[in-house]
Design an enzyme around this catalytic site. Structure first.
Site, PDB file in Angstrom:
ATOM      1  N   HIS A 104      -5.334   3.076   2.564  1.00  0.00           N
ATOM      2  CA  HIS A 104      -4.807   1.875   1.903  1.00  0.00           C
ATOM      3  C   HIS A 104      -5.832   0.758   2.089  1.00  0.00           C
ATOM      4  O   HIS A 104      -5.593  -0.238   2.761  1.00  0.00           O
ATOM      5  CB  HIS A 104      -3.462   1.489   2.523  1.00  0.00           C
ATOM      6  CG  HIS A 104      -2.654   0.552   1.676  1.00  0.00           C
ATOM      7  ND1 HIS A 104      -3.113   0.024   0.491  1.00  0.00           N
ATOM      8  CD2 HIS A 104      -1.394   0.040   1.854  1.00  0.00           C
ATOM      9  CE1 HIS A 104      -2.189  -0.762  -0.027  1.00  0.00           C
ATOM     10  NE2 HIS A 104      -1.142  -0.771   0.769  1.00  0.00           N
TER      11      HIS A 104
ATOM     12  N   GLN B 279      -5.176  -3.176   1.399  1.00  0.00           N
ATOM     13  CA  GLN B 279      -4.334  -3.813   2.406  1.00  0.00           C
ATOM     14  C   GLN B 279      -5.176  -4.287   3.580  1.00  0.00           C
ATOM     15  O   GLN B 279      -4.967  -5.381   4.118  1.00  0.00           O
ATOM     16  CB  GLN B 279      -3.270  -2.840   2.892  1.00  0.00           C
ATOM     17  CG  GLN B 279      -2.387  -3.374   4.009  1.00  0.00           C
ATOM     18  CD  GLN B 279      -1.522  -4.537   3.569  1.00  0.00           C
ATOM     19  OE1 GLN B 279      -0.753  -4.401   2.625  1.00  0.00           O
ATOM     20  NE2 GLN B 279      -1.615  -5.673   4.246  1.00  0.00           N
TER      21      GLN B 279
ATOM     22  N   ASP C 170       3.618  -0.174  10.942  1.00  0.00           N
ATOM     23  CA  ASP C 170       3.987   0.215   9.578  1.00  0.00           C
ATOM     24  C   ASP C 170       5.216   1.099   9.668  1.00  0.00           C
ATOM     25  O   ASP C 170       5.637   1.505  10.762  1.00  0.00           O
ATOM     26  CB  ASP C 170       2.810   0.943   8.911  1.00  0.00           C
ATOM     27  CG  ASP C 170       3.059   1.230   7.434  1.00  0.00           C
ATOM     28  OD1 ASP C 170       3.872   0.508   6.816  1.00  0.00           O
ATOM     29  OD2 ASP C 170       2.446   2.170   6.897  1.00  0.00           O
TER      30      ASP C 170
ATOM     31  N   CYS D  93       2.371  -4.513   7.170  1.00  0.00           N
ATOM     32  CA  CYS D  93       1.955  -4.555   5.765  1.00  0.00           C
ATOM     33  C   CYS D  93       3.131  -4.695   4.801  1.00  0.00           C
ATOM     34  O   CYS D  93       2.930  -5.025   3.636  1.00  0.00           O
ATOM     35  CB  CYS D  93       1.145  -3.314   5.420  1.00  0.00           C
ATOM     36  SG  CYS D  93       2.071  -1.767   5.560  1.00  0.00           S
TER      37      CYS D  93
ATOM     38  N   ARG E 190      -2.992 -10.772   0.400  1.00  0.00           N
ATOM     39  CA  ARG E 190      -3.226  -9.692  -0.560  1.00  0.00           C
ATOM     40  C   ARG E 190      -3.786 -10.261  -1.862  1.00  0.00           C
ATOM     41  O   ARG E 190      -4.665  -9.671  -2.490  1.00  0.00           O
ATOM     42  CB  ARG E 190      -1.932  -8.922  -0.840  1.00  0.00           C
ATOM     43  CG  ARG E 190      -1.452  -8.012   0.277  1.00  0.00           C
ATOM     44  CD  ARG E 190      -2.349  -6.805   0.479  1.00  0.00           C
ATOM     45  NE  ARG E 190      -2.427  -5.960  -0.692  1.00  0.00           N
ATOM     46  CZ  ARG E 190      -1.561  -4.994  -0.992  1.00  0.00           C
ATOM     47  NH1 ARG E 190      -0.525  -4.756  -0.198  1.00  0.00           N
ATOM     48  NH2 ARG E 190      -1.723  -4.247  -2.072  1.00  0.00           N
TER      49      ARG E 190
END
Length: 338
Positions: A161, A164, A251, A291, A319
């Site tokens: 990812h 991110q 996460d 995230c 972001r």
């Protein structure tokens, strides 16, 4: 007779704040990834990553308000997985840079089912200037990149990812300063976020620790490659690694597509929940990142994301800035086709 300014007016003028720097089309930095794919953080060098993060900070300060460097360019947003932050920030980011984004769901495209991935790539390259994919498999992104002449950006896959992590490290720098040597402790599933944190350790010199139960480790090839490159990466199941962390990151325990394995995962991760009590164990100026979306009651609780050490919503804001910076550095030299 000409009257001189009074001491009062001189003082008032001297106290005016300096005008913020605003970019013009002639003062923009050179794009450092012009026309290239961004499928992994390791697709950048440390110097290129530095340029992207510096641009993100400049954009956040409002220094790009007068320029539209992506005027006339289009970005296709392909979604196999649901999205709030990725979809909104790429769409808004293209708009703010003068470009256009078109969102295409898997129901509309059917990557690999309704159409071959290679055919989707060959079609899109005729219409748009870039492709962002939020997909199940990393292989899908590589197949898109292999068959499209336009750049492809990884908006999330099972393996990585990377977009991110751009926002994450922008947030870290804003709050705890330069990341080299800082202790970044990731707690939870050894998933795509854990793999990408390891990559960022390679690029930035951060001291990355992955804390996860036995059997849920990050990808072995990612870990071994990082060690070979000289990164400081520690893998442990010991929760004592949280103590003194500059950054504590978590996460979800159950990612999209893992719902059938939910009960086993919840049992395995008991004790790995980030709570306000755990946040008291990190460094006094340390921060907590997630995230999002958060599965409250599992990997964390609302009292943690609302804690004074939490920067979760600053992280979400970044972001937008980080992805705008990436879009500029990938697409900033392109010219409209029409």
């Amino acid at each position: 007779m000409t009257r001189s300014a009074s001491p009062k007016s001189k003082s008032k003028k001297a106290q005016q704040p300096p005008q913020p720097f605003l970019h013009t089309p002639d003062s923009l930095p050179a794009p450092v990834m012009a026309g290239r794919d961004f499928l992994s953080n390791l697709d950048t060098s440390p110097e290129e990553l530095r340029a992207i993060l510096d641009t993100a900070a400049s954009m956040k300060r409002g220094e790009w308000r007068n320029v539209k460097p992506l005027q006339g360019l289009s970005l296709a947003l392909l979604f196999e997985k649901a999205s709030l932050r990725t979809r909104t920030t790429f769409d808004v980011g293209m708009y703010q840079l003068g470009g256009h984004a078109i969102t295409l769901s898997n129901q509309e495209i059917g990557l690999g089912t309704r159409e071959r991935v290679s055919d989707v790539a060959r079609n899109l390259e005729r219409w748009v200037d870039g492709i962002m994919g939020r997909v199940y498999l990393q292989h899908t992104l590589h197949e898109l990149a292999d068959h499209a002449e336009v750049p492809v950006i990884n908006g999330l896959s099972d393996m990585l990812h990377p977009v991110q992590l751009l926002a994450d490290y922008q947030t870290i720098e804003e709050t705890v300063g330069p990341v080299q040597g800082k202790r970044v402790v990731y707690i939870g599933d050894g998933n795509n976020l854990a793999n990408s944190h390891i990559h960022m350790g390679v690029l930035t010199g951060a001291d990355v620790t992955i804390v996860t139960p036995v059997g849920f480790e990050p990808n072995g090839a990612v870990l071994m490659d990082a060690v070979r490159r000289g990164a400081s990466v520690t893998l442990t199941s010991d929760l004592a690694a949280v103590d003194g962390a500059d950054v504590l990151y978590t996460d979800v325990w159950i990612s999209m597509g893992q719902e059938e394995d939910g009960a086993r995962r919840r049992r395995a991760f008991q004790g790995y929940q980030v709570t306000p009590q755990m946040l008291e164990r990190i460094a006094p100026q340390g921060i907590f990142l997630h995230c999002l979306p958060a599965h409250y009651g599992e990997e964390t609780v609302p009292e943690a994301t609302e804690h004074p050490k939490s920067r979760v919503f600053d992280q979400a804001e970044n972001r937008l800035h980080a992805q705008k910076a990436l879009l500029y550095h990938v697409m900033g030299q392109m010219k409209p086709r029409w």
